[in-house]
Structures are given as structure tokens and as C-alpha cells.
Design a protein around this motif. Structure first.
Motif, PDB file in Angstrom:
ATOM      1  N   ASP A 356     -17.042   9.112  -4.763  1.00 55.12           N
ATOM      2  CA  ASP A 356     -18.086   8.327  -4.104  1.00 55.12           C
ATOM      3  C   ASP A 356     -17.968   8.540  -2.596  1.00 55.12           C
ATOM      4  O   ASP A 356     -16.966   8.160  -1.976  1.00 55.12           O
ATOM      5  N   VAL A 357     -18.979   9.160  -1.971  1.00 57.23           N
ATOM      6  CA  VAL A 357     -18.901   9.475  -0.539  1.00 57.23           C
ATOM      7  C   VAL A 357     -18.995   8.231   0.331  1.00 57.23           C
ATOM      8  O   VAL A 357     -18.806   8.302   1.544  1.00 57.23           O
ATOM      9  N   ASN A 358     -19.312   7.084  -0.268  1.00 60.52           N
ATOM     10  CA  ASN A 358     -19.394   5.836   0.494  1.00 60.52           C
ATOM     11  C   ASN A 358     -18.204   4.918   0.233  1.00 60.52           C
ATOM     12  O   ASN A 358     -18.194   3.769   0.670  1.00 60.52           O
ATOM     13  N   ARG A 359     -17.223   5.437  -0.503  1.00 58.00           N
ATOM     14  CA  ARG A 359     -16.068   4.605  -0.852  1.00 58.00           C
ATOM     15  C   ARG A 359     -14.790   5.417  -0.706  1.00 58.00           C
ATOM     16  O   ARG A 359     -14.701   6.532  -1.215  1.00 58.00           O
ATOM     17  N   ALA A 360     -13.827   4.862   0.002  1.00 57.07           N
ATOM     18  CA  ALA A 360     -12.584   5.584   0.268  1.00 57.07           C
ATOM     19  C   ALA A 360     -11.417   4.924  -0.462  1.00 57.07           C
ATOM     20  O   ALA A 360     -11.391   3.708  -0.652  1.00 57.07           O
ATOM     21  N   VAL A 361     -10.460   5.763  -0.860  1.00 60.32           N
ATOM     22  CA  VAL A 361      -9.208   5.254  -1.411  1.00 60.32           C
ATOM     23  C   VAL A 361      -8.189   5.235  -0.272  1.00 60.32           C
ATOM     24  O   VAL A 361      -7.929   6.253   0.361  1.00 60.32           O
ATOM     25  N   VAL A 362      -7.657   4.056  -0.002  1.00 59.19           N
ATOM     26  CA  VAL A 362      -6.747   3.834   1.117  1.00 59.19           C
ATOM     27  C   VAL A 362      -5.371   3.471   0.570  1.00 59.19           C
ATOM     28  O   VAL A 362      -5.261   2.775  -0.445  1.00 59.19           O
ATOM     29  N   VAL A 363      -4.325   3.963   1.234  1.00 60.05           N
ATOM     30  CA  VAL A 363      -2.949   3.667   0.814  1.00 60.05           C
ATOM     31  C   VAL A 363      -2.304   2.753   1.840  1.00 60.05           C
ATOM     32  O   VAL A 363      -2.360   3.019   3.050  1.00 60.05           O
ATOM     33  N   GLY A 364      -1.703   1.657   1.365  1.00 59.26           N
ATOM     34  CA  GLY A 364      -1.000   0.727   2.241  1.00 59.26           C
ATOM     35  C   GLY A 364       0.457   0.592   1.837  1.00 59.26           C
ATOM     36  O   GLY A 364       0.800   0.703   0.656  1.00 59.26           O
ATOM     37  N   ARG A 365       1.298   0.364   2.826  1.00 60.91           N
ATOM     38  CA  ARG A 365       2.730   0.157   2.582  1.00 60.91           C
ATOM     39  C   ARG A 365       2.993  -1.351   2.708  1.00 60.91           C
ATOM     40  O   ARG A 365       3.163  -1.877   3.801  1.00 60.91           O
ATOM     41  N   PHE A 366       2.996  -2.045   1.561  1.00 62.38           N
ATOM     42  CA  PHE A 366       3.115  -3.502   1.546  1.00 62.38           C
ATOM     43  C   PHE A 366       4.574  -3.925   1.392  1.00 62.38           C
ATOM     44  O   PHE A 366       5.410  -3.188   0.868  1.00 62.38           O
ATOM     45  N   GLY A 367       4.838  -5.165   1.814  1.00 67.06           N
ATOM     46  CA  GLY A 367       6.152  -5.750   1.580  1.00 67.06           C
ATOM     47  C   GLY A 367       6.384  -5.996   0.098  1.00 67.06           C
ATOM     48  O   GLY A 367       5.436  -6.166  -0.675  1.00 67.06           O
ATOM     49  N   PRO A 368       7.647  -6.045  -0.342  1.00 69.32           N
ATOM     50  CA  PRO A 368       7.944  -6.178  -1.770  1.00 69.32           C
ATOM     51  C   PRO A 368       7.525  -7.525  -2.363  1.00 69.32           C
ATOM     52  O   PRO A 368       7.444  -7.661  -3.585  1.00 69.32           O
ATOM     53  N   ASP A 369       7.227  -8.507  -1.515  1.00 68.66           N
ATOM     54  CA  ASP A 369       6.829  -9.821  -2.007  1.00 68.66           C
ATOM     55  C   ASP A 369       5.338  -9.912  -2.340  1.00 68.66           C
ATOM     56  O   ASP A 369       4.878 -10.948  -2.835  1.00 68.66           O
ATOM     57  N   SER A 370       4.598  -8.849  -2.076  1.00 67.16           N
ATOM     58  CA  SER A 370       3.163  -8.877  -2.364  1.00 67.16           C
ATOM     59  C   SER A 370       2.919  -9.066  -3.856  1.00 67.16           C
ATOM     60  O   SER A 370       3.598  -8.469  -4.696  1.00 67.16           O
ATOM     61  N   LYS A 371       1.937  -9.889  -4.188  1.00 65.92           N
ATOM     62  CA  LYS A 371       1.629 -10.181  -5.589  1.00 65.92           C
ATOM     63  C   LYS A 371       0.365  -9.456  -6.072  1.00 65.92           C
ATOM     64  O   LYS A 371      -0.170  -9.777  -7.125  1.00 65.92           O
ATOM     65  N   VAL A 372      -0.118  -8.484  -5.293  1.00 66.73           N
ATOM     66  CA  VAL A 372      -1.345  -7.792  -5.701  1.00 66.73           C
ATOM     67  C   VAL A 372      -1.128  -7.072  -7.032  1.00 66.73           C
ATOM     68  O   VAL A 372      -0.025  -6.621  -7.341  1.00 66.73           O
ATOM     69  N   ARG A 373      -2.178  -6.996  -7.811  1.00 67.65           N
ATOM     70  CA  ARG A 373      -2.110  -6.361  -9.131  1.00 67.65           C
ATOM     71  C   ARG A 373      -3.252  -5.368  -9.277  1.00 67.65           C
ATOM     72  O   ARG A 373      -4.324  -5.538  -8.688  1.00 67.65           O
ATOM     73  N   GLU A 374      -3.040  -4.351 -10.087  1.00 63.10           N
ATOM     74  CA  GLU A 374      -4.078  -3.357 -10.344  1.00 63.10           C
ATOM     75  C   GLU A 374      -5.304  -4.032 -10.945  1.00 63.10           C
ATOM     76  O   GLU A 374      -5.193  -4.881 -11.831  1.00 63.10           O
ATOM     77  N   GLY A 375      -6.472  -3.663 -10.423  1.00 60.92           N
ATOM     78  CA  GLY A 375      -7.718  -4.239 -10.900  1.00 60.92           C
ATOM     79  C   GLY A 375      -8.143  -5.483 -10.154  1.00 60.92           C
ATOM     80  O   GLY A 375      -9.267  -5.959 -10.332  1.00 60.92           O
ATOM     81  N   SER A 376      -7.250  -6.010  -9.320  1.00 60.03           N
ATOM     82  CA  SER A 376      -7.594  -7.233  -8.577  1.00 60.03           C
ATOM     83  C   SER A 376      -8.158  -6.864  -7.206  1.00 60.03           C
ATOM     84  O   SER A 376      -7.990  -5.746  -6.720  1.00 60.03           O
ATOM     85  N   ASN A 377      -8.845  -7.843  -6.596  1.00 59.54           N
ATOM     86  CA  ASN A 377      -9.334  -7.653  -5.230  1.00 59.54           C
ATOM     87  C   ASN A 377      -8.244  -8.058  -4.253  1.00 59.54           C
ATOM     88  O   ASN A 377      -7.507  -9.029  -4.483  1.00 59.54           O
TER      89      ASN A 377
END
Length: 408
Positions: A356-377
């Protein structure tokens, strides 16, 4: 020890291929200089010209005060360490290290003294009677290093010497080679495709692309002040995220508009890069390093105008940190520089935005306490003090007003 200097050096092969163009580069006496760049960028060809293994088409190369263009390889007072070790399988470790000294008909006592000193330095003393097949990859590379050390050359030339080792051994050998070079103080030119090796080993790093020198600087300067988009995107692991943006005036300052995302640019960034004022209302490429991104649930003090939002696609837990890949409603940069960087990383331009030329995949280096999960916003805090900006037409970094020549 000696300085090595390239002056307007070029290499053109018989079929017309120009592997190196107008290379001007000098190493200081005792310096560890790393040549780095994608496959086919000319770094190994440059090294082989110093060694006398490739003829020089244009310009001149000096080792010390001597122009060596017409000097045979054996008379250049250099020692080369190859990727393949190039050990004689039928000779013992002792005899492999001593081989070049015997060719030069050095006295037997001097040979023994130098071989045993090299073995001591490289922790090879227990293995002097063994054949190469009885050694590990790291031990074989030490033998190759020992063979170079005993020659007491004016300069070491190393051509991707660690590429045949596994990841753990490469880290160990990086440290050992760096320490050895410091202890011996011998001028060293080291070629690698691995920019982590380049950043951790070199006193200075020379980045090459398509046969041309892009920038030469100490590692931290390359990282903080890349001269152009190619250097910025090549140096750093994981690589810098590169997005298209438009600069707009906002509340007396500047903001970068990336699709539906909007980031206020810190006043100190604008002050440090006065050239940004010339790009108001224009498109630029914004570079965001992964370490400048953090889960907003952790970086709660981050202002709302310095955040981006996206959907988590991949979460890699590394123990001390999380590598989080998330897609954002912002166009990926698709300049020729970016496409070349993607190819070198084994990607296609289409994969940069997941098609998608209007959507980018970005990589972040998060702290280990982050609770983000695949599929979540995820809401992601951006440390905008470390943003990089590049001209979309020529790829040059935007620093000073009235030019896009970038950092020196």
C-alpha cells in the motif's frame, strides 16, 4: 606503520564496468578505517587495489610516502586477511603462521620468536601442532591473523574476515580484532558489508555506494549527522524508518504531516537545521530511528502532538527490549535511494508499505514493559528531537539554509 592514501583513484574493468570512481580517502598512521557499503559498491575492489591484486585505472595510491601503483604486491609491505582464511590444510598452525617468513628466508630463531609471540597474543599456543581441520572457525581466523602479524607490515588489509563465522563468534572476534589492532597500532583498512561491524570497530567509517565515497566520519557522527538519505538509511540496526512528509507552519513553528499523522518539530531541531525553513509547504523525507519510538503507555509524558498511531503487525521480544513492527497511515518514502536500500536488505519497494503506497510499516524499539500485542492498535511516542530530514529530489540531508550538501 604507515598512512594509506587514495588520490582520485578509479577502477574500470575491461568490459567498461566502473567499479570505483574518484576515490579520495586517507588513513592516519595507526588508524582503523572501515570501508562499508552494499554488495557491489566497490569496497573490496578498493582494498584489492591497495594490495596490488587489482590494477589502478586512474589516480594513485600511496602507502607511507611511496606511490605503489606499479609496485608488485609482494613489495608493498602489507598483510592481507581474507574471508576464506586461506590456510594450508597440510601444514600445522605453527607452519601456517611461519610460512611467509620462511619465504623471505628469515633466520630460524627470528621466525620462532615471531611465531610464538603471535601465538601468545592470539591465544593459539595450545594449538601450534594442530592442523587447520582440527580447529574451530574462530581459531582458524586467529591463525590467519597470526600469519599477518608476524610479517610486521606497514598496514593490515582485511576483507570481510568474519563473514564465515556464526553470530556469537563474530561478536567475540570483533572485540578481539579491535583490541589487537589497538595493541599493535598498525594502520588497518577493514572491508565489511555489516554496518554493525563498521560502527563498533572503526575509528572512522567510509560509506561507499556504486563505486563512490558517500561520507567518511567517526561512527557516531555518521549516525547523528548522515550526509544523505543513503548513509542515514544504511547506518543503524534496525534501519531508519523513512516516510514521506510535507512541512507546514504550525503555531509559529514547523510540523511534519505524514498522511493522517502530524508531528510537531521541536524548536531546537529547527534551530539546528535552519535549512528546513526553505522546505515549508514542500515534500521531504523524514527519517525516524527505531529507538526514537516508544509505547505511549510507557512514555506518558510525551505530548500528544508528538505521537503517531498504528496497528501492530509483529512483536519480537528480545528480553531487554521489544522490536515492534506496526503499520501507520503515512506514505513510505520510495525514492531511488530507498529502493536501493530495500534491495540490499532483501526487500522490494512494494514490501516497504506492505503493498500500500499510502501506508508504511514502521519499526520501533520499545521497552520490555510494553503490553502491545499483534493485531492491536498502538499509540507511539516519537522523540522528535532526533528526526532526520532529506531532500526528496537529491537525497541530501537538510541542515544549512540555501543548500542541501549536508554534514561534512
Amino acid at each position: 606503520m604507515a598512512e594509506v592514501e587514495f588520490s582520485d583513484v578509479a577502477k574500470v574493468f575491461p568490459d567498461g564496468t566502473r567499479a570505483v570512481s574518484d576515490l579520495n580517502l586517507g588513513t592516519s598512521d595507526g588508524e582503523f578505517m572501515v570501508l562499508v557499503g552494499p554488495s557491489g559498491c566497490g569496497k573490496t575492489t578498493a582494498l584489492r587495489m591497495v594490495a596490488g591484486l587489482e590494477d589502478i585505472s586512474e589516480g594513485e595510491i600511496k602507502i607511507g610516502d611511496r606511490v605503489v601503483n606499479q609496485v608488485p604486491s609482494r613489495d608493498r609491505d602489507i598483510a592481507m586477511v581474507f574471508q576464506s582464511y586461506a590456510l594450508y590444510p597440510h601444514l600445522s598452525v605453527y607452519d601456517n603462521i611461519a610460512f611467509s617468513l620462511r619465504l623471505r628466508k628469515e633466520p630460524k630463531g627470528e621466525i620462532d620468536k615471531r611465531v610464538r609471540e603471535a601465538a601468545r597474543i592470539l591465544d593459539l599456543e595450545p594449538f601450534l601442532d594442530r592442523k587447520p581441520r582440527a580447529l574451530s572457525g574462530g581459531q582458524r581466523q586467529r591463525v590467519a591473523m597470526g600469519r599477518a602479524i608476524v610479517r610486521q607490515p606497514a598496514a593490515f588489509l582485511m576483507d570481510e574476515p568474519l563473514s564465515n563465522l556464526d553470530a556469537k563468534l563474530r561478536v567475540q572476534m570483533r572485540a578481539e580484532i579491535s583490541k589487537l589492532q589497538r595493541d599493535l597500532g598498525v594502520t588497518t583498512i577493514y572491508v565489511t558489508h555489516d554496518q554493525v561491524e563498521a560502527m563498533t570497530m572503526g575509528d572512522r567509517v567510509a560509506v561507499m555506494r556504486k563505486g563512490e565515497l558517500q561520507q567518511v566520519a567517526p561512527p557516531q557522527e555518521l549516525y547523528d549527522h548522515p550526509v544523505n538519505l543513503f548513509v542515514g538509511g544504511f547506518i543503524g540496526s534496525p534501519a531508519m524508518n523513512l516516510l514521506e512528509a510535507t512541512l507546514e507552519r504550525s503555531n509559529g513553528g514547523l510540523a511534519a504531516v505524514l498522511g493522517s499523522q502530524r508531528l510537531t518539530i521541536d524548536d531546537e531541531v529547527v534551530a539546528a537545521r535552519p535549512g528546513l525553513a526553505d522546505y515549508e509547504g514542500k515534500q521531504v523525507v523524514v527519517g525516524i530511528r527505531p529507538e526514537q519510538l516508544e509505547d505511549a503507555e510507557i512514555a506518558r509524558e510525551s505530548p500528544s502532538d508528538r505521537r503517531i498511531r498504528g496497528e501492530v503487525e509483529l512483536r519480537e521480544a528480545l528480553g531487554s527490549e521489544l522490536m515492534v513492527h506496526f503499520s501507520v497511515d503515512a506514505p513510505p518514502a520510495l525514492t531511488e535511494d530507498v529502493k536501493e536500500l530495500a534491495e540490499d536488505a532483501g526487500q522490494t519497494a512494494e514490501e516497504l508499505g506492505g503493498g500500500d503506497v499510502n501506508r508504511a510499516v514502521v519499526v520501533g524499539r520499545f521497552g520490555p514493559d510494553s503490553k502491545v500485542r499483534e493485531g492491536s492498535n498502538a499509540e507511539v511516542a516519537v522523540d522528535t528531537r532526533g528526526l532526520h530530514f532529506f531532500d526528496t529530489d537529491n537525497g541530501m540531508a537538510i541542515y544549512d539554509r540555501g543548500d542541501t550538501k549536508g554534514a561534512s
